[in-house]
Design a protein around this motif. Structure first.
Motif, mmCIF file in Angstrom:
data_model
loop_
_atom_site.group_PDB
_atom_site.id
_atom_site.type_symbol
_atom_site.label_atom_id
_atom_site.label_comp_id
_atom_site.label_asym_id
_atom_site.label_seq_id
_atom_site.Cartn_x
_atom_site.Cartn_y
_atom_site.Cartn_z
ATOM 1 N N PHE A 114 -3.819 9.159 5.546
ATOM 2 C CA PHE A 114 -5.171 9.254 5.014
ATOM 3 C C PHE A 114 -5.164 8.895 3.534
ATOM 4 C CE2 PHE A 114 -3.368 13.523 4.769
ATOM 5 C CZ PHE A 114 -3.684 13.943 3.487
ATOM 6 N N GLY A 115 -6.353 8.647 3.003
ATOM 7 C CA GLY A 115 -6.496 8.246 1.608
ATOM 8 C C GLY A 115 -6.407 6.753 1.403
ATOM 9 N N GLU A 116 -6.240 6.012 2.493
ATOM 10 C CA GLU A 116 -5.992 4.579 2.397
ATOM 11 C C GLU A 116 -7.166 3.781 1.838
ATOM 12 O OE1 GLU A 116 -7.989 5.262 6.213
ATOM 13 O OE2 GLU A 116 -6.328 6.265 5.241
ATOM 14 N N MET A 117 -8.406 4.234 2.088
ATOM 15 C CA MET A 117 -9.553 3.472 1.600
ATOM 16 C C MET A 117 -9.569 3.451 0.073
ATOM 17 S SD MET A 117 -12.384 4.583 4.487
ATOM 18 C CE MET A 117 -13.691 4.627 3.325
ATOM 19 N N SER A 118 -9.437 4.602 -0.562
ATOM 20 C CA SER A 118 -9.450 4.673 -2.026
ATOM 21 C C SER A 118 -8.147 4.161 -2.629
ATOM 22 C CB SER A 118 -9.693 6.108 -2.487
ATOM 23 O OG SER A 118 -10.975 6.531 -2.099
ATOM 24 N N PHE A 119 -7.087 4.185 -1.848
ATOM 25 C CA PHE A 119 -5.791 3.688 -2.320
ATOM 26 C C PHE A 119 -5.853 2.185 -2.562
ATOM 27 C CE2 PHE A 119 -1.451 2.102 -1.419
ATOM 28 C CZ PHE A 119 -0.731 2.826 -2.344
ATOM 29 N N PHE A 120 -6.395 1.441 -1.593
ATOM 30 C CA PHE A 120 -6.442 -0.009 -1.701
ATOM 31 C C PHE A 120 -7.727 -0.538 -2.335
ATOM 32 C CE2 PHE A 120 -3.161 0.429 1.597
ATOM 33 C CZ PHE A 120 -2.189 -0.368 1.035
ATOM 34 N N ASN A 121 -8.782 0.275 -2.358
ATOM 35 C CA ASN A 121 -10.058 -0.139 -2.943
ATOM 36 C C ASN A 121 -10.608 1.033 -3.742
ATOM 37 O OD1 ASN A 121 -12.433 -1.431 -3.551
ATOM 38 N ND2 ASN A 121 -13.325 -1.174 -1.529
ATOM 39 N N PRO A 122 -10.324 1.089 -5.043
ATOM 40 C CA PRO A 122 -10.706 2.246 -5.848
ATOM 41 C C PRO A 122 -12.194 2.589 -5.729
ATOM 42 C CG PRO A 122 -9.361 0.733 -7.131
ATOM 43 C CD PRO A 122 -9.681 0.041 -5.847
ATOM 44 N N ALA A 123 -12.452 3.778 -5.232
ATOM 45 C CA ALA A 123 -13.806 4.303 -5.069
ATOM 46 C C ALA A 123 -13.674 5.790 -4.773
ATOM 47 C CB ALA A 123 -14.522 3.589 -3.920
ATOM 48 N N PRO A 124 -14.745 6.543 -4.956
ATOM 49 C CA PRO A 124 -14.683 7.969 -4.617
ATOM 50 C C PRO A 124 -14.351 8.164 -3.128
ATOM 51 C CG PRO A 124 -16.633 7.505 -5.916
ATOM 52 C CD PRO A 124 -16.028 6.176 -5.542
ATOM 53 N N HIS A 125 -13.641 9.239 -2.837
ATOM 54 C CA HIS A 125 -13.290 9.537 -1.448
ATOM 55 C C HIS A 125 -14.555 9.797 -0.639
ATOM 56 C CE1 HIS A 125 -9.164 9.651 -2.628
ATOM 57 N NE2 HIS A 125 -9.342 10.688 -3.436
ATOM 58 N N SER A 126 -14.604 9.255 0.555
ATOM 59 C CA SER A 126 -15.787 9.387 1.406
ATOM 60 C C SER A 126 -15.788 10.684 2.202
ATOM 61 C CB SER A 126 -15.879 8.195 2.368
ATOM 62 O OG SER A 126 -14.725 8.134 3.188
ATOM 63 N N ALA A 127 -14.675 11.399 2.216
ATOM 64 C CA ALA A 127 -14.572 12.648 2.977
ATOM 65 C C ALA A 127 -13.484 13.515 2.355
ATOM 66 C CB ALA A 127 -14.247 12.346 4.440
#
Length: 174
Positions: free
Chosen positions: A81-94
């Motif tokens: 988990f955490g992969e979305m913000s890891f590769f594309n900096p943005a606030p965590h969605s959950a």
């Protein structure tokens, strides 16, 4: 804390790495333990880490506009988990909360950059396998939302969904 070959073998993302590549990875990551009930990743936070669960169970939760919290998924040993913000900096969605005592491997974006420099092949493999996981999750979400819209929506909502999908797949600016 010692990490064993069995710990890495539980995560499909590491199965194809050679022992030498696994060692390169392990030299950079941090082993973390969280007690049941502890929040590991908070919705709206902005960390650039990716976590690999090597023991325990986590739940993924999202807060709705009316303040209710909904469970989106349960993640078990071998999940990441955490992969979305890891590769594309943005606030965590959950948020991700430890359901049981949890042991994870945590890699920061800086540590990943070091891995790219010292061992491009393991970095490439981790990125590729993460892209596969993200694609599978997006496909499932697309199928689910499409069924939901088709079943429960009137024409204006169907049109809105069609327009959103068109933007999602053709235009990267929202």
């Amino acid at each position: 804390m010692q990490v064993t070959e069995d710990d890495l073998a539980c995560c499909g993302i590491f199965r194809e790495l050679t022992p030498a590549h696994r060692r390169e990875f392990l030299e950079l990551v941090e082993v973390r333990e969280y007690e049941a009930g502890r929040t590991i990743l908070e919705e709206g936070g902005e960390t650039r880490n990716i976590w690999f669960i090597i023991a325990g169970v986590c739940r993924v939760e999202m807060e709705t506009d009316n303040g209710e919290t909904h469970e989106l998924a349960r993640l078990e040993r071998g999940s990441l988990f955490g992969e979305m913000s890891f590769f594309n900096p943005a606030p965590h969605s959950a948020s991700v909360i430890a359901d049981t005592d949890v042991r994870v491997l945590r890699m920061s974006s800086e540590q990943f950059a070091q891995l790219e420099i010292s061992g491009l092949r393991p970095a490439y493999h981790i990125a590729r396998e993460t892209a596969v996981i993200l694609s599978e999750r997006l496909r499932k979400m697309d199928e689910w939302v499409s069924k939901l819209v088709a079943r429960d929506s009137e024409e204006p909502q169907r049109q809105e969904w069609a327009e959103f999908r068109a933007k999602l797949y053709t235009n990267w600016e929202f």
